[in-house]
Design an enzyme around this catalytic site. Structure first.
Site, PDB file in Angstrom:
ATOM      1  N   GLY A  81      22.266  20.936 -44.201  1.00  0.00           N
ATOM      2  CA  GLY A  81      21.305  21.245 -43.145  1.00  0.00           C
ATOM      3  C   GLY A  81      20.491  20.082 -42.620  1.00  0.00           C
ATOM      4  N   TRP A  83      21.274  17.536 -40.654  1.00  0.00           N
ATOM      5  CA  TRP A  83      21.443  17.251 -39.226  1.00  0.00           C
ATOM      6  C   TRP A  83      20.705  18.297 -38.392  1.00  0.00           C
ATOM      7  CZ3 TRP A  83      26.373  14.801 -36.851  1.00  0.00           C
ATOM      8  CH2 TRP A  83      26.645  13.587 -37.492  1.00  0.00           C
ATOM      9  N   ASP A 125      33.803  30.438 -39.340  1.00  0.00           N
ATOM     10  CA  ASP A 125      34.893  29.475 -39.240  1.00  0.00           C
ATOM     11  C   ASP A 125      35.027  29.092 -37.768  1.00  0.00           C
ATOM     12  OD1 ASP A 125      37.213  27.999 -39.200  1.00  0.00           O
ATOM     13  OD2 ASP A 125      38.453  29.512 -40.198  1.00  0.00           O
ATOM     14  N   LYS A 189      31.948  12.553 -37.163  1.00  0.00           N
ATOM     15  CA  LYS A 189      32.324  11.540 -38.152  1.00  0.00           C
ATOM     16  C   LYS A 189      33.832  11.366 -38.179  1.00  0.00           C
ATOM     17  CE  LYS A 189      31.666  12.538 -42.547  1.00  0.00           C
ATOM     18  NZ  LYS A 189      30.827  12.701 -43.746  1.00  0.00           N
TER      19      LYS A 189
END
Length: 240
Positions: A81, A83, A125, A189
């Site tokens: 959490g 970010w 998801d 990333k």
């Protein structure tokens, strides 16, 4: 744990040394020692962030300025959490700056995540067929920023891990194409390793500016870097 005493003048090396405990692997001992001596880990504790990764998105936003007050932000794979916490501050999700627009922060993750003040968190998801419509519904419209600090589980094989995270990043980019507002930003990333050429190519087709950055908070011995794609064109070009 011990602190090394280094000189007759009473000065000490403040680096914490971790003794190997019975049943603990050497790799675990070295990881624990690195964590205890990591200045970003210590700062995260002091400043109330859930992990050192919070400083990566802070530094990226300091450089590129995509988390603006009033923005709608989606954090993919948001656990634990950190970010989201930064995004809440930057987009004014709690409305603490009364002279600024109030933004929205939405975190999604496969696992359940503890509540984050100022953010809405869902167990989801993002690869599910209806995920994009669910997210836009929760946001009340398209997103201004889609960001992802996700990484596939490590296999211990560098090339395999590189390919896995590139595939995950490509999937996150596809999701971003479905939910982003024109002019929006995608941040994710990746791992340096040579297989990201297709990812870079498709991002350049879909965004006006694409930068690859290794923020100071990213460990120097890590191959991770972050791609920041700004100015979503709105006319989607897909991967081959």
């Amino acid at each position: 744990m011990t602190e090394k005493n280094t000189s007759g003048r009473g000065q000490r090396d403040l680096r914490v040394r971790v003794k190997t405990a019975k049943g603990r692997k050497l790799s675990s001992t070295l990881w624990l020692e690195r964590q205890l001596n990591d200045p970003y880990v210590q700062r995260a504790k002091r400043e109330g962030y859930r992990g050192r990764a919070a400083f990566k998105i802070r530094e990226l936003d300091d450089k590129f300025g995509f988390l603006k007050p009033g923005c709608r932000v989606v954090d993919l794979g948001c656990a634990p959490g950190g970010w989201c916490q930064v995004a809440v501050e930057r987009v004014n999700a709690l409305g603490q700056r009364t002279d600024k627009k109030v933004g929205t922060v939405l975190g999604v993750d496969l696992q359940e995540v503890d509540a984050i003040s100022g953010a809405e968190v869902h167990q989801l998801d993002f690869l599910a067929d209806d995920a994009d419509e669910l997210v836009k519904g929760w946001l009340g419209g398209p997103a201004d920023v889609v960001m992802s600090d996700m990484a596939a589980a490590s296999s211990g094989h560098k090339n395999t891990d590189h390919l896995r995270i590139i595939m995950l990043c490509e999937a996150a980019a596809q999701f971003a194409f479905d939910v982003l507002e024109e002019g929006g930003t995608f941040v994710a990333k990746v791992l340096a390793g040579g297989a990201e050429n297709e990812l870079q190519s498709i991002l350049k087709k879909n965004f006006t500016k694409v930068a690859n950055v290794k923020p100071p908070a990213s460990r120097s011995d890590s191959s991770e870097k972050f791609v920041v794609a700004m100015g979503f064109r709105g006319k989607r070009a897909d991967f081959g």
